[in-house]
Write an enzyme that holds these catalytic residues in place. Structure first.
Site, PDB file in Angstrom:
ATOM      1  N   LYS A   1      -0.112  14.514   1.120  1.00 22.27           N
ATOM      2  CA  LYS A   1      -1.427  14.773   0.519  1.00 22.27           C
ATOM      3  C   LYS A   1      -1.634  16.264   0.228  1.00 22.27           C
ATOM      4  CE  LYS A   1      -3.737  10.725   2.623  1.00 22.27           C
ATOM      5  NZ  LYS A   1      -4.514  10.003   1.588  1.00 22.27           N
TER       6      LYS A   1
ATOM      7  N   LYS B   1      -9.587  13.745   3.661  1.00 25.56           N
ATOM      8  CA  LYS B   1      -8.685  12.594   3.732  1.00 25.56           C
ATOM      9  C   LYS B   1      -7.802  12.790   4.951  1.00 25.56           C
ATOM     10  CE  LYS B   1      -7.275  13.665  -0.517  1.00 25.56           C
ATOM     11  NZ  LYS B   1      -7.253  12.391  -1.227  1.00 25.56           N
ATOM     12  N   ARG B   2      -7.035  11.772   5.312  1.00 24.25           N
ATOM     13  CA  ARG B   2      -6.125  11.952   6.438  1.00 24.25           C
ATOM     14  C   ARG B   2      -5.184  13.126   6.174  1.00 24.25           C
ATOM     15  NH1 ARG B   2      -5.765   8.202  10.588  1.00 24.25           N
ATOM     16  NH2 ARG B   2      -4.146   9.595  11.336  1.00 24.25           N
TER      17      ARG B   2
ATOM     18  N   HIS C   1       0.792  -1.232   0.000  1.00 26.21           N
ATOM     19  CA  HIS C   1       0.000   0.000   0.000  1.00 26.21           C
ATOM     20  C   HIS C   1       0.821   1.278   0.000  1.00 26.21           C
ATOM     21  CE1 HIS C   1      -4.203  -1.337   0.578  1.00 26.21           C
ATOM     22  NE2 HIS C   1      -3.641  -2.400   1.113  1.00 26.21           N
TER      23      HIS C   1
ATOM     24  N   THR D   1      -8.817   6.254  -2.768  1.00 28.82           N
ATOM     25  CA  THR D   1     -10.149   5.741  -3.093  1.00 28.82           C
ATOM     26  C   THR D   1     -11.176   6.854  -2.937  1.00 28.82           C
ATOM     27  OG1 THR D   1     -10.312   4.938  -0.822  1.00 28.82           O
ATOM     28  CG2 THR D   1      -9.765   3.313  -2.523  1.00 28.82           C
TER      29      THR D   1
ATOM     30  N   LYS E   1     -14.870   7.899  -5.097  1.00 29.95           N
ATOM     31  CA  LYS E   1     -16.195   8.194  -4.531  1.00 29.95           C
ATOM     32  C   LYS E   1     -16.732   9.508  -5.095  1.00 29.95           C
ATOM     33  CE  LYS E   1     -14.427   6.181  -0.254  1.00 29.95           C
ATOM     34  NZ  LYS E   1     -13.784   6.588   1.015  1.00 29.95           N
TER      35      LYS E   1
END
Ligand SMILES: *Cc1c(COP(=O)(O)O)cnc(C)c1O
Length: 804
Positions: A543, A537-538, A351, A645, A649
């Site tokens: 990110k 998101k986290r 991952h 992911t 969505k």
């Protein structure tokens, strides 16, 4: 069939009776929480028949079964999903209405099962839904954490962590199975000897034994009999294993194992408790598999033909030495035979490619906590070295060794002990093969493969966006519910102006639902006609929430400086938890909230910009946030986000992806075309180039780019905070540590891309068309497609044959 209710009337009758018998008072006198408990129990009993039939059908047909080992399952709430998958949602909803109740209120009573951090845990949950819905025998194995990750509150602009007591009102879905308990040993001494046949034997005297007790939850497939099992292990004391004078310590040690989810799924520290958790659920899970296999078959010789084990990241990789231990020590297999069985059974999903996130454990810690397991890992490493030398690859040994520099490299163990290693998006798999795991890919060329992640379209489209689902049904029929790739039928209609208008109305309705939630929970008014721009998101440096908030700060500063410059109204939504010890991430949350405070209260600006930080990002928040989005922010540094992911969505609900060429964004753009996404920034190759030339200099950008300088200076000059050191970690990270994630390098490209988004939004026809194309192309990202690929290419798993 006594548990079934086939009509509304039967349901009402039985429900009233159950409630009143359970609580010993008239139905009308009972509390909503009590009614929720009984509703849940009735549904669980309702599925009992299918659960039993599934087990029987598997046994009779001797079907192969999959066990998905994951430290995390981010299930969210299950009431709606279970009722809908069973096909009794409307019946129950109307029944409750007749009783003067609202099913929505019942849904609100359920706590999110937040047994995970983010994407990795949510992937496991989506996979469970797809497995059952595709009639595949696939079960989950995890820990029954007493507390979820944590509940996030924002106090004085900062993240505060509160305990997430998700079990405080019990868990209606679980069934306690104390007679399936087993013992997990830790620590202590191993006395090794040779028996008369020269075979290695050992007597193990553990220091500490824990009783593992399973709780089973039914995983209900969509409109099918198949009902799989999510097994959650709880740790209890073992009555016979208390050491003199150590009772309290023992009780505490046992309680600690299942106390909570470790925060953060990608920057682990080597903590003893975490290692205990890992072995705990691995040992218990393997024991169950072995026992159930031996009930059906005479020996373990055919384990690999009847059982597949998938390791969700390296957290459960002790499955490999544990299975070797069971085969060799408990069932007398020779090493080579055992090894064949293990590698045939086990497969591993990677991952992450971030070096600091690849799991490693100190050898000493492993040796003292798990003496026999450690010994087996040594033997695996020794034989692997022989194999590498034999293949003439001795020169790469230092890159591939399982044991080196005092540490156990878990990813290496996973690769060596599996028959399949998969990445989670095309780009990520490429990076694994050509870069991070290159030497392994050379050693085992056939083992590496890609399985691009997916999401269950049932939860993320059918159930959380009924308005869009209805519009789609009316436009293309309902085949997409069972065949999500049929969403592509929508392509024929994307130019239809009536459909475009109806779609925009649906989007507006979803935006209004989100706006009402924001008003109710945060007291902030947002304009539903503004562009809804979302990043949820986290919180992680890679990110790049920082890039997003820097753009917001830039817009504000520019509007302040140039009264003629104004933008199309925009609402920036953020939602993100930071790991409690991740100081930089927490400072970014504080920055977002302080910027929000300032802008939302500035009457000159707040008609153009609102910033909303929605606390406690979770599955339930995601269910109302993502489908209201116009813009999906997927702006990680290229090469760092394995798949993502969240991006899928949003796409399935029509948002346009504003993103870098990273993870599954690449495949999203491949499907919708560059003209229906907004792609910007450095690509993986560009970053490699910059790194090779060692040419990146954040100071250089700061000195030469006025807009960047204006934003960075605002961190210190009192614009957002009167304390000039408030954002020191951010400042240092960018300028003194040379901006590891290229925030400043991508800043101009990002600002430009955001201008493009703004311009596109104002052409309503073309915008609606783009959103419809995104929906039409999203079927590929259903986890049903992902699971079919795993079943065919890794597990050799086929649908359970039910006798009609
Ligand atoms: C989908 C999801 C994630 C993963 O989001 P990414 O954008 O892929 O990181 C994390 N948390 C929750 C609650 C989710 O539903």
């Amino acid at each position: 069939m006594s548990n079934r209710f086939d009509s509304k009337e039967v349901f009402i009758e039985r429900y009233k009776q159950e409630v009143s018998e359970t609580y010993g008072r008239d139905f009308e006198e009972t509390f909503p929480a009590e009614r929720y408990q009984v509703l849940g129990k009735m549904i669980r009993d309702y599925v009992g028949i299918n659960w039993k039939e599934t087990k029987n059908a598997i046994r009779k047909s001797q079907s192969k079964q999959l066990y998905y080992f994951s430290m995390e399952f981010l299930m969210g709430r299950l009431l709606t999903s279970n009722l809908m998958n069973l096909g009794i949602y409307d019946l129950v909803k109307e029944g409750l209405q007749d009783l003067g109740m609202d099913l929505n209120d019942m849904e609100e009573m359920e706590s999110d099962a937040g047994l995970g951090n983010g994407g990795l845990g949510r992937l496991a949950a989506c996979f469970m839904d797809s497995l059952a819905s595709l009639d595949l025998a696939g079960h989950g194995n995890c820990i029954r954490y007493r507390y979820g990750l944590f509940k996030q509150k924002i106090v004085n602009n900062e993240q505060v962590e509160l305990p997430d007591c998700w079990l405080k009102n019990g868990n209606v879905w679980e069934v306690w199975k104390p007679h399936h308990a087993m013992q997990v040993p830790f620590g202590g001494q191993l006395d090794a000897y040779m028996d008369q046949n020269g075979k290695f034997r050992s007597n193990y005297h553990p220091e500490f034994v824990v009783r593992a007790v399973p709780y089973d939850e039914p995983i209900i497939g969509y409109h099918t009999t198949t009902t799989n099992t999510l097994r959650l292990w709880d740790a209890e004391v073992d009555e016979d294993f208390v050491q003199a004078g150590q009772l309290n310590k023992y009780l505490n040690d046992v309680m600690a194992i299942t106390a909570n989810v470790y925060p953060d799924d990608s920057t682990e520290e080597g903590k003893l408790l975490r290692l205990k958790q890992e072995y705990f659920f691995v040992c218990a899970g393997i024991d169950q598999i072995i026992r159930s296999h031996l009930r059906a078959y005479p020996s373990l010789d055919n384990l690999g033909e009847k059982v597949a084990i998938q390791l969700n990241d390296t957290h459960p990789v002790l499955v490999i030495p544990e299975l070797m231990r069971v085969l060799c020590d408990d069932y007398d297999y020779e090493w080579d035979h055992a090894w064949d069985i293990v590698t045939k059974t086990v497969a591993y999903t990677n991952h992450t490619v971030m070096a600091e996130a690849l799991e490693k454990w100190p050898q000493e810690m492993m040796r003292s906590l798990l003496p026999r397991i450690y010994m087996i890992i040594e033997e695996i490493d020794r034989r692997f070295k022989y194999e590498v030398d034999h293949k003439g690859m001795g020169h790469v040994w230092n890159n591939v060794a399982i044991l080196k520099e005092g540490q156990v490299h878990m990813a290496h163990l996973a690769i060596v002990g599996s028959h399949s290693v998969n990445g989670v998006a095309k780009l990520h798999t490429e990076i694994l093969i050509h870069d991070v795991m290159k030497d392994f890919a050379d050693l085992y060329p056939g083992h590496f493969n890609n399985k691009t992640n997916g999401i269950t379209h049932r939860r993320w489209l059918l159930y959380s966006n009924p308005q869009l689902t209805k519009l789609l049904e009316e436009t293309i029929g309902d085949s997409f519910k069972t065949h999500p790739e049929d969403l592509e039928k929508l392509m024929e209609h994307v130019d239809d102006p009536i459909l475009q208008q109806r779609f925009m109305d649906v989007k507006l309705e979803r935006k209004q639902i989100l706006a009402d939630y924001v008003k109710k929970t945060l007291g902030i008014d947002v304009d539903v006609h503004s562009i809804f721009d979302c990043q949820a998101k986290r919180l992680h440096a890679y990110k790049r929430q920082l890039l997003n908030i820097f753009h917001v700060m830039h817009l504000y500063l520019k509007m302040k400086e140039e009264p003629s410059f104004r933008i199309y109204p925009r609402t920036f939504f953020f939602s993100a938890k930071a790991a409690p010890s991740y100081m930089l991430a927490k400072e970014i949350i504080k920055l977002i909230n302080m910027v929000a405070d300032k802008i939302n209260n500035d009457p000159e600006i707040n008609q153009y910009i609102k910033v909303v930080f929605i606390p406690n990002y979770s599955v339930s928040v995601a269910e109302i946030l993502l489908n209201a989005a116009d813009v999906s922010e997927q702006i990680s540094t290229a090469g760092k986000e394995a798949s993502g992911t969240g991006n899928m969505k949003y796409m399935m609900n029509g948002a346009i992806t504003l993103g870098t060429l990273d993870g599954a964004n690449v495949e999203i753009v491949e499907r919708v075309g560059y003209e229906n996404a907004e792609i910007f920034g450095l690509r993986v190759e560009d970053i490699e180039e910059v790194k090779k030339e060692n040419s990146y200099n954040a100071w250089h950008i700061y000195h030469n780019n006025y807009r960047v300088r204006r934003v960075i200076d605002s961190l210190k000059n009192g614009t957002w905070s009167s304390n000039p050191d408030e954002f020191q970690l951010i400042y240092n990270d960018l300028l003194l540590r040379n901006d590891e994630f290229y925030v400043l390098a991508d800043f101009d490209a990002y600002v430009y891309a955001q201008r493009q988004v703004e311009a596109r939004y104002q052409d309503k026809t073309s915008w609606a068309r783009t959103m419809l194309i995104n929906i039409a192309q999203s079927g590929y990202f259903s986890s049903d497609r992902t699971i079919r690929e795993y079943a065919k290419e890794i597990w050799d798993l086929h649908p359970i044959p039910f006798k009609k």
